[in-house]
Scaffold this motif. Structure first.
Motif, short mmCIF file in Angstrom:
data_model
loop_
_atom_site.label_atom_id
_atom_site.label_comp_id
_atom_site.label_asym_id
_atom_site.label_seq_id
_atom_site.Cartn_x
_atom_site.Cartn_y
_atom_site.Cartn_z
N GLU A 194 0.82 -1.22 0.00
CA GLU A 194 0.00 0.00 0.00
C GLU A 194 0.85 1.27 0.00
O GLU A 194 0.47 2.28 -0.57
CB GLU A 194 -0.97 -0.02 1.18
CG GLU A 194 -2.04 -1.08 1.01
CD GLU A 194 -3.34 -0.72 1.66
OE1 GLU A 194 -3.41 0.32 2.34
OE2 GLU A 194 -4.30 -1.48 1.49
N ILE B 75 1.83 1.60 -3.63
CA ILE B 75 0.68 1.99 -4.44
C ILE B 75 0.33 3.45 -4.19
O ILE B 75 -0.05 4.19 -5.10
CB ILE B 75 -0.52 1.07 -4.15
CG1 ILE B 75 -0.22 -0.33 -4.67
CG2 ILE B 75 -1.78 1.60 -4.82
CD1 ILE B 75 -1.23 -1.36 -4.26
N GLY C 285 -9.54 -3.62 -3.03
CA GLY C 285 -8.22 -3.06 -3.29
C GLY C 285 -7.14 -4.12 -3.11
O GLY C 285 -7.23 -5.23 -3.62
N THR C 286 -6.13 -3.79 -2.34
CA THR C 286 -5.04 -4.73 -2.08
C THR C 286 -5.32 -5.62 -0.89
O THR C 286 -4.46 -6.41 -0.49
CB THR C 286 -3.72 -3.98 -1.86
OG1 THR C 286 -3.88 -3.08 -0.75
CG2 THR C 286 -3.32 -3.19 -3.09
N GLU D 54 -12.55 -6.96 -6.67
CA GLU D 54 -11.80 -5.75 -7.02
C GLU D 54 -11.78 -5.58 -8.54
O GLU D 54 -11.61 -6.54 -9.29
CB GLU D 54 -10.37 -5.84 -6.47
CG GLU D 54 -9.44 -4.71 -6.89
CD GLU D 54 -9.97 -3.32 -6.55
OE1 GLU D 54 -9.72 -2.39 -7.34
OE2 GLU D 54 -10.64 -3.17 -5.50
N SER E 75 -4.36 -4.05 -8.27
CA SER E 75 -4.77 -4.21 -6.87
C SER E 75 -5.30 -5.62 -6.65
O SER E 75 -5.01 -6.25 -5.62
CB SER E 75 -5.85 -3.19 -6.52
OG SER E 75 -5.36 -1.87 -6.64
#
Length: 674
Positions: free
Chosen positions: A169, A172, A223-224, A250, A255
């Motif tokens: 994160e 990202i 997301g992740t 997602e 991600s």
């Protein structure tokens, strides 16, 4: 935590430094397409390194014709632990370094395509990694990039799964900043996720205690996977024997790839993380979940998906996900919330939802609008438990005000019919960061998070000095009836030259032939120039003149004449219909919002009638659901409930400051002149 953070920052800085090699051959916005999949690849390489020989040996011993499921089961067993991934290439990062550099591209492609299918799909279809490897080769920078990644130690005993989540994160976030992505595509800060998780499980002690407990957690915009990972961490901290199953979906390929990779290496079923648009392709349509968390994109329109969403809303109604209504096309947050509500369990445990949204879902849209109807549906079903206003400047890519909503279909008895509002936006609940991260200038410290959870868990309503931050309302307190208030139409009429000229703009007059137009104008010019304050009297004079001229006036033409020759006049007589009832004046029409708990008649007599005695309520303006007078609407206005009056500064103080500024300016001008 500080040590952990320092490690993550160090790893992030090292990975980010590889961008120096990419500069020139890749745009800044493309750095993530190389660095992120390489980080995932290096992590998997470190995890599988120790079991490489065992996996290759097990693969050699597989019987001919073995099916895919059996092969995967045997090879996953050779890897050991809960890891659901293997690689059948003879290569590792370590052995690749000893190969001919000119063969690195083909060797890496062999390495990637030798992963088990669940990972091969991530690299080939989601990361499109072979395309990036080709570009690196053509730019003659593949070897230096690979060599630098080989130096990063991502073995599990060195870097935990949680730390890997932080690393992903952090990277990202950096890529998001340099790509100028929209504010709706930000990532949720860890302290915000921890707050939501703590709020969700705050009063679930009894439900989570004991052995054999299974909890399913879902994030429709995962997301992740940060929200999923931290929810599992919190549940395990509370009860180490609990079994946590993670589900998500997602839309962003990168991600998704990171999240699915995370599931693979932490022993979760990677097939429970789906790729695609949650709103149009629900990958978990038959599933219900205990806990649901999400931070859906804010202010991002759903125009390109509207056909499928509106079709589901119209065709399935409440049997589908969007029966309550659809919000305006420019913001799909409430679509995600409705989707989550559709996945609440019907058993005695029920479900709990935590979702972060901006202010729009609280109050956007008037009575009978899609947003208002969705709020009405949630509140009248008594699912909304609490809403927490968060500090501004918490997120990496936006400083806007955000709110955490908590919903459940199993409210305890003392919360039934109630909604708790918590204003945690004040400086008591945040501290400034030493160094800003994009738009993120503030964070919620641990003690403030615990304070918010205490206020929520205790269901405080201004007790213990919390009157400024916690208030409890009945669900009906947020509702109102929008009644339509009409006032009578009052017009005067005059056949003056100026008003007769207006007739030329009327459609009915434009359609006439030239002879007919001339006859009408002659008729009007023959009318007395008197100012009529009564429509019936004017109509009588008009009919008399028409009869005298031998001119027939059709209804559309008469209406056009009334329109052109009239003006509003508060001293004129009221215009009435054929039954003698007053006609409403659309320009004076108004709407009053009557609190839902109050009778609209009493409200009208008290708040309207004394000021406009000739007004009345249009009783045909009714709600589509309950058929009562006035359309029902719901809104939750935090500012109204937590407004704090700040008196203006004394005039003497302001005057003193102005004089001081004038003196300072005069001094500066004197220096310039000198």
């Amino acid at each position: 935590m500080a040590k952990q953070s320092a490690k993550v920052q160090s790893l992030s800085a090292f990975a980010w430094s590889i961008a120096d090699i990419l500069r020139g051959d890749f745009k800044q916005s493309e750095y993530g397409k190389v660095i992120l999949p390489f980080v995932v690849l290096r992590r998997l390489d470190c995890i599988l390194e120790a079991s490489k020989d065992a996996v290759l040996k097990a693969a050699e011993g597989l019987p001919d014709g073995v099916d895919d499921a059996t092969r995967d089961m045997i090879l996953f067993g050779a890897v050991g632990g809960n890891v659901k991934v293997y690689n059948l290439s003879r290569f590792t990062f370590e052995t690749l370094k000893g190969q001919d550099a000119r063969q690195l591209h083909s060797n890496l492609v062999d390495y990637i395509t030798s992963f088990s299918a669940n990972v091969r799909d991530i690299f080939l279809d989601k990361f499109l990694f072979t395309d990036q490897l080709k570009r690196l080769k053509e730019g003659e920078i593949l070897w230096p990039v690979f060599e630098r990644f080989s130096q990063i130690d991502l073995h599990p005993e060195r870097v935990s799964n949680i730390e890997m989540g932080y690393l992903f994160e952090e990277l990202i976030r950096r890529f998001s900043e340099i790509s100028n992505e929209t504010a709706g595509e930000h990532f949720t800060p860890r302290e915000v996720i921890r707050l939501i998780v703590d709020l969700l499980i705050a009063n679930d002690d009894a439900k989570l205690t004991g052995r054999g407990i299974i909890r399913q957690v879902y994030d429709p915009a995962c997301g992740t996977g940060g929200m999923l990972a931290l929810t599992e961490e919190a549940l395990k901290d509370f009860n180490s024997s609990i079994r946590v199953e993670l589900f998500g979906q997602e839309l962003n390929g990168e991600s998704f790839g990171i999240c699915k990779s995370d599931m693979l290496v932490t022993g979760h079923d990677p097939e429970q993380i789906a790729f695609g648009n949650t709103l149009t392709q629900d990958a978990h349509a038959d599933k219900k979940f205990h806990y649901m968390l999400s931070n859906p994109p804010y202010g991002v329109d759903w125009k390109k998906y509207q056909d499928a969403i509106k079709a589901e809303a119209e065709n399935l109604g409440f049997s589908g996900r969007f029966g309550a209504g659809t919000p305006r096309i420019s913001d799909g947050q409430l679509l995600f919330l409705q989707h989550m509500i559709s996945k609440m369990r019907d058993d005695e445990v029920g479900s709990r939802i935590g979702i972060v949204m901006n202010g729009s879902p609280l109050f956007t849209g008037g009575a009978a609008s899609g947003e208002s109807e969705i709020r009405r549906w949630m509140l009248e079903n008594d699912w909304v438990e609490a809403i927490v206003a968060l500090p501004t400047d918490l997120f990496y890519n936006t400083g806007i005000q955000t709110y955490a909503w908590l919903l459940t279909n199993r409210k305890p008895a003392d919360r039934q019919g109630k909604v708790q509002l918590i204003d945690a936006s004040g400086d008591r609940f945040w501290k400034s960061m030493r160094k800003s991260l994009g738009s993120k200038r503030r964070e919620i410290p641990d003690e403030a998070r615990a304070d918010i959870v205490r206020i929520y868990a205790g269901f405080l309503n201004g007790e213990s000095g919390e009157s400024d931050v916690a208030k409890i309302f009945d669900t009906a307190d947020f509702g109102y009836r929008e009644i339509r208030v009409e006032r009578p139409l009052r017009l005067n009429f005059q056949a003056s030259e100026e008003r007769i000229e207006r007739l030329s703009a009327e459609k009915a007059f434009k359609k006439l032939g030239e002879d007919e137009k001339e006859a009408i104008l002659d008729l009007l010019m023959a009318l007395p120039k008197t100012l009529f304050t009564n429509r019936a009297a004017f109509e009588k004079a008009l009919n008399k003149a028409a009869k005298a001229e031998g001119t027939k006036l059709a209804a559309p033409m008469k209406k056009a004449i009334f329109s052109a020759l009239s003006e509003r006049d508060e001293d004129a007589d009221i215009c009435t219909d054929k039954e003698g009832n007053p006609e409403p004046d659309s320009e004076l029409r108004d709407h009053e919002l009557v609190p839902l708990k109050e009778d609209w008649r009493e409200y009208f007599e008290r708040e309207v009638k004394p000021f406009v005695p000739d007004a009345w309520v249009d009783e045909s303006h009714r709600d589509a659901s309950d058929r009562q007078v006035g359309r029902v609407g719901y809104e939750i206005n935090f500012n109204r409930y937590f407004y704090k009056y700040v008196p203006p500064r004394p005039l003497e103080e302001i005057d003193g400051e102005l004089k001081a500024l004038e003196a300072e300016i005069a001094g500066l001008l004197k220096e310039v002149a000198a």
